[in-house]
Design a protein around this motif. Structure first.
Motif, PDB file in Angstrom:
ATOM      1  N   LEU A 113      23.872   9.301 -27.649  1.00  0.00           N
ATOM      2  CA  LEU A 113      24.088   7.907 -28.025  1.00  0.00           C
ATOM      3  C   LEU A 113      23.677   7.023 -26.857  1.00  0.00           C
ATOM      4  N   VAL A 114      22.912   5.969 -27.137  1.00  0.00           N
ATOM      5  CA  VAL A 114      22.399   5.094 -26.088  1.00  0.00           C
ATOM      6  C   VAL A 114      22.720   3.650 -26.426  1.00  0.00           C
ATOM      7  N   ARG A 115      23.202   2.932 -25.421  1.00  0.00           N
ATOM      8  CA  ARG A 115      23.502   1.509 -25.583  1.00  0.00           C
ATOM      9  C   ARG A 115      22.544   0.687 -24.729  1.00  0.00           C
ATOM     10  N   PRO A 116      22.362  -0.594 -25.053  1.00  0.00           N
ATOM     11  CA  PRO A 116      21.445  -1.426 -24.273  1.00  0.00           C
ATOM     12  C   PRO A 116      21.946  -1.628 -22.856  1.00  0.00           C
ATOM     13  N   SER A 117      21.020  -1.888 -21.943  1.00  0.00           N
ATOM     14  CA  SER A 117      21.372  -2.033 -20.539  1.00  0.00           C
ATOM     15  C   SER A 117      21.777  -3.452 -20.180  1.00  0.00           C
ATOM     16  N   GLU A 118      21.584  -4.389 -21.103  1.00  0.00           N
ATOM     17  CA  GLU A 118      21.924  -5.780 -20.824  1.00  0.00           C
ATOM     18  C   GLU A 118      22.164  -6.479 -22.143  1.00  0.00           C
ATOM     19  N   ALA A 119      22.686  -7.721 -22.082  1.00  0.00           N
ATOM     20  CA  ALA A 119      22.932  -8.476 -23.307  1.00  0.00           C
ATOM     21  C   ALA A 119      21.618  -8.733 -24.035  1.00  0.00           C
ATOM     22  N   ARG A 120      21.590  -8.369 -25.316  1.00  0.00           N
ATOM     23  CA  ARG A 120      20.403  -8.571 -26.146  1.00  0.00           C
ATOM     24  C   ARG A 120      20.833  -9.120 -27.495  1.00  0.00           C
ATOM     25  N   TRP A 121      19.894  -9.769 -28.183  1.00  0.00           N
ATOM     26  CA  TRP A 121      20.106 -10.218 -29.561  1.00  0.00           C
ATOM     27  C   TRP A 121      21.366 -11.062 -29.704  1.00  0.00           C
ATOM     28  N   GLY A 122      21.754 -11.729 -28.638  1.00  0.00           N
ATOM     29  CA  GLY A 122      22.925 -12.586 -28.718  1.00  0.00           C
ATOM     30  C   GLY A 122      24.243 -11.849 -28.695  1.00  0.00           C
TER      31      GLY A 122
ATOM     32  N   GLY B 115      32.633   5.213 -22.231  1.00  0.00           N
ATOM     33  CA  GLY B 115      32.576   6.455 -21.474  1.00  0.00           C
ATOM     34  C   GLY B 115      32.093   6.269 -20.061  1.00  0.00           C
ATOM     35  N   GLY B 116      32.170   5.054 -19.518  1.00  0.00           N
ATOM     36  CA  GLY B 116      31.790   4.806 -18.139  1.00  0.00           C
ATOM     37  C   GLY B 116      30.307   4.728 -17.897  1.00  0.00           C
ATOM     38  N   GLY B 117      29.488   4.674 -18.945  1.00  0.00           N
ATOM     39  CA  GLY B 117      28.049   4.593 -18.745  1.00  0.00           C
ATOM     40  C   GLY B 117      27.364   4.049 -19.968  1.00  0.00           C
ATOM     41  N   SER B 118      26.036   4.071 -19.947  1.00  0.00           N
ATOM     42  CA  SER B 118      25.260   3.485 -21.029  1.00  0.00           C
ATOM     43  C   SER B 118      24.809   4.520 -22.043  1.00  0.00           C
ATOM     44  N   TYR B 119      25.251   5.767 -21.910  1.00  0.00           N
ATOM     45  CA  TYR B 119      24.966   6.755 -22.949  1.00  0.00           C
ATOM     46  C   TYR B 119      26.094   7.767 -23.020  1.00  0.00           C
ATOM     47  N   GLU B 120      26.175   8.435 -24.182  1.00  0.00           N
ATOM     48  CA  GLU B 120      27.216   9.433 -24.431  1.00  0.00           C
ATOM     49  C   GLU B 120      26.571  10.673 -25.020  1.00  0.00           C
TER      50      GLU B 120
ATOM     51  N   ALA C  21      15.908  10.892 -21.174  1.00  0.00           N
ATOM     52  CA  ALA C  21      15.952  10.616 -22.607  1.00  0.00           C
ATOM     53  C   ALA C  21      16.616   9.279 -22.891  1.00  0.00           C
ATOM     54  N   ALA C  22      17.695   8.973 -22.166  1.00  0.00           N
ATOM     55  CA  ALA C  22      18.395   7.705 -22.370  1.00  0.00           C
ATOM     56  C   ALA C  22      17.497   6.523 -22.035  1.00  0.00           C
ATOM     57  N   ALA C  23      16.695   6.650 -20.979  1.00  0.00           N
ATOM     58  CA  ALA C  23      15.783   5.563 -20.605  1.00  0.00           C
ATOM     59  C   ALA C  23      14.731   5.338 -21.689  1.00  0.00           C
ATOM     60  N   GLU C  24      14.173   6.441 -22.226  1.00  0.00           N
ATOM     61  CA  GLU C  24      13.172   6.324 -23.288  1.00  0.00           C
ATOM     62  C   GLU C  24      13.792   5.708 -24.539  1.00  0.00           C
ATOM     63  N   ALA C  25      14.976   6.158 -24.892  1.00  0.00           N
ATOM     64  CA  ALA C  25      15.640   5.643 -26.088  1.00  0.00           C
ATOM     65  C   ALA C  25      16.018   4.181 -25.929  1.00  0.00           C
ATOM     66  N   ARG C  26      16.452   3.814 -24.724  1.00  0.00           N
ATOM     67  CA  ARG C  26      16.857   2.427 -24.492  1.00  0.00           C
ATOM     68  C   ARG C  26      15.671   1.476 -24.633  1.00  0.00           C
TER      69      ARG C  26
END
Length: 393
Positions: free
Chosen positions: A143-152, A159-164, A177-182
Motif C-alpha cells: 500500500l502506498v500513500r502520496p508523499s505530499e498534499a495532492r488533489w486538495g 504505520g509510521g511511513g508512506s507505505y505498508e 517499489a513504493a517510489a515507482e508506485a507513488r
C-alpha cells in the motif's frame, strides 16, 4: 479493485474472506481497462466485472479456487477463433487478470483492508502488486500513500511511513517499489512499472501493477447561466467534482444548481488563483462577457490543467483572442483554448450544448477524433491500443 472500495471495505470490516480478480493488462479491443475488478466472497456473492460478461464465469471459478487454496494466479483471456462461444473475448481483445485471495490472518488482508478503507473515504492511495517475478511472490501487495498534499487532500500517513505491507523481498525492494508506485499515484494513473534486477534486488527483475485511487477530478464551471445547469448534471454523470463560480450572488444559488458539489460567489479569476487545480482539472468558461472571461482566461491558460473551453460566438472568440494577446499571452498558451467550446453536434438546447462540451472533454482526454466511428478505422477502445500485454505467458 479500488473501484469496488465502498463495497469491499464493508466486506473487510465484516471479516469476510474474499478473492478479488483485477484486470492488470489489456491488448486490442478489450471491453474494460486496467483496474477493473470482480470480487467473490466465501458465500459465493459476487460484485463487479472484468469484461462486461465475456469471461465472468471463468473468473468467478478462479476466485473460488483462490479462496480454497490461498494462491494468487495470473490468467490470460483472449479471442477464440475456433469457438466464439468458448471462454474468450469475442470482441478480439486480450485481458490479463490477476486473482488474489484476501483471507483472515494474512499480510494481504491487512494491506487490502487499509487500502480499501482509505479509498472509500475518498483519500488518495495506491496498491502495488507483483504480476511478473518469482512464483511465490505473485500478488504480493504494498500500500502506498502520496508523499505530499495532492488533489486538495491532506497527506495521510499510517504505520509510521508512506507505505505498508511488503513484496516478500529485500527492504530496498519495498522502497524502490513504493517510489515507482507513488509516481503513478501522484499522476493519478493506474498501470505497470518494471523494476530491473539491480534496482529491485530480485533476480530477473519484476513487474508491478499499480492501481491508483484518487479523489475525483475537478470540473469548474464559470458562469451561472442555464447552460451551466445542464453542464453540472453531465459533469456529475462523468464523475467530476463540480464547482460553479459566478460573481453574481443572485444567480449562483443552491436552488439553481442543486447537483453542484460547490457553489462559489466570487470573481472567476480571483477564485481560480486561490483554488487547487491539477492536470486532470477541466475549466469551462460560460460567461462570454469580456470583463469576466478575459482576466479568467489570462490566469487559466497559464495553469497545467487538462481542458480550457470558453463559450461564445466566433465574433466573441475573435475579440477575446485579441484581448488575450494584448494581455501578453503567446501562441502556445492561446492554442490550449477550446473556443468556441464543444464539438460540432448542431447543439441548440442547454442539454445538447452540455453534451457537446462533455464530448469534447472526453475526446481530448483519450485522443479521440470526434468523428463518427463508421468513418474511422482506428480501434474503438483506444486504451488497449498502447501495447500487447506481456504479463501472462
Amino acid at each position: 479493485m479500488l473501484d469496488l472500495a465502498t463495497e469491499l471495505s464493508v466486506w473487510a470490516e465484516e471479516g469476510r474472506d474474499f478473492a478479488v480478480a483485477t484486470v492488470v493488462a489489456v491488448g486490442g479491443s478489450a471491453p474494460r481497462g486496467p483496474g477493473a475488478a470482480l470480487a467473490v466472497d466465501g458465500e459465493g456473492t459476487v460484485i463487479g466485472s472484468v469484461s462486461g460478461g465475456c469471461v465472468e464465469g471463468a473468473v468467478y471459478d478462479m476466485c473460488q479456487q483462490a479462496l480454497a487454496d490461498g494462491e494468487s494466479v495470473l490468467e490470460r483471456f483472449g479471442f477464440s477463433d475456433d469457438d466464439a462461444f468458448a471462454v474468450g473475448l469475442t470482441c478480439g481483445g486480450i485481458v490479463d487478470v490477476l486473482v488474489t485471495p484476501v483471507r483472515a490472518g494474512t499480510t494481504a488482508r491487512a494491506v487490502f483492508r487499509s487500502a480499501l478503507t482509505t479509498a472509500a473515504r475518498g483519500e488518495p492511495v495506491a496498491v502495488a502488486r507483483i504480476v511478473r517475478g518469482p512464483a511465490d511472490q505473485l500478488g504480493a501487495a504494498l500500500l502506498v500513500r502520496p508523499s505530499e498534499a495532492r488533489w486538495g487532500s491532506p497527506r495521510t500517513e499510517s504505520g509510521g511511513g508512506s507505505y505498508e505491507g511488503g513484496l516478500g523481498g529485500h527492504a530496498d525492494l519495498d522502497r524502490t517499489a513504493a517510489a515507482e508506485a507513488r509516481a503513478l499515484l501522484e499522476a493519478g494513473r493506474t498501470g505497470t512499472a518494471d523494476l530491473s534486477e539491480d534496482g529491485s534486488h530480485c533476480p530477473g527483475g519484476l513487474t508491478l501493477f499499480v492501481e491508483s485511487s484518487t479523489p475525483p477530478p475537478r470540473m469548474i464551471v464559470f458562469g451561472a447561466i442555464d447552460f451551466a445547469t445542464a453542464l453540472v448534471r453531465v459533469g456529475k454523470f462523468l464523475g467530476y467534482h463540480v464547482t460553479v463560480c459566478d460573481a453574481r450572488a443572485v444567480f449562483a444559488t443552491r436552488a439553481r444548481f442543486p447537483e453542484a458539489d460547490d457553489i462559489v460567489v466570487d470573481w472567476p479569476h480571483r477564485y481560480l488563483r486561490r483554488t487547487p487545480t491539477d492536470p486532470r482539472t477541466v475549466l469551462c468558461v460560460l460567461t462570454h462577457d469580456a470583463k469576466f472571461d478575459v482576466p479568467l482566461l489570462e490566469t487559466a491558460l497559464r495553469l497545467p490543467v487538462a481542458y480550457i473551453g470558453a463559450m461564445g460566438s466566433r465574433r466573441t472568440h475573435t475579440d477575446r483572442d485579441r484581448r488575450l494577446r494584448e494581455a501578453g499571452l503567446g501562441e502556445h498558451e492561446l492554442a490550449r483554448l477550446r473556443s468556441p467550446i464543444g464539438l460540432d453536434l448542431g447543439a441548440r438546447t442547454p442539454e445538447e450544448t452540455a453534451l457537446s462540451i462533455a464530448a469534447e472533454i472526453v475526446a481530448l482526454r483519450h485522443g479521440g477524433t470526434g468523428m463518427p466511428l463508421t468513418e474511422t478505422q482506428t480501434p474503438i477502445h483506444r486504451a488497449g491500443q498502447t501495447q500487447e500485454p506481456e504479463l501472462a505467458a
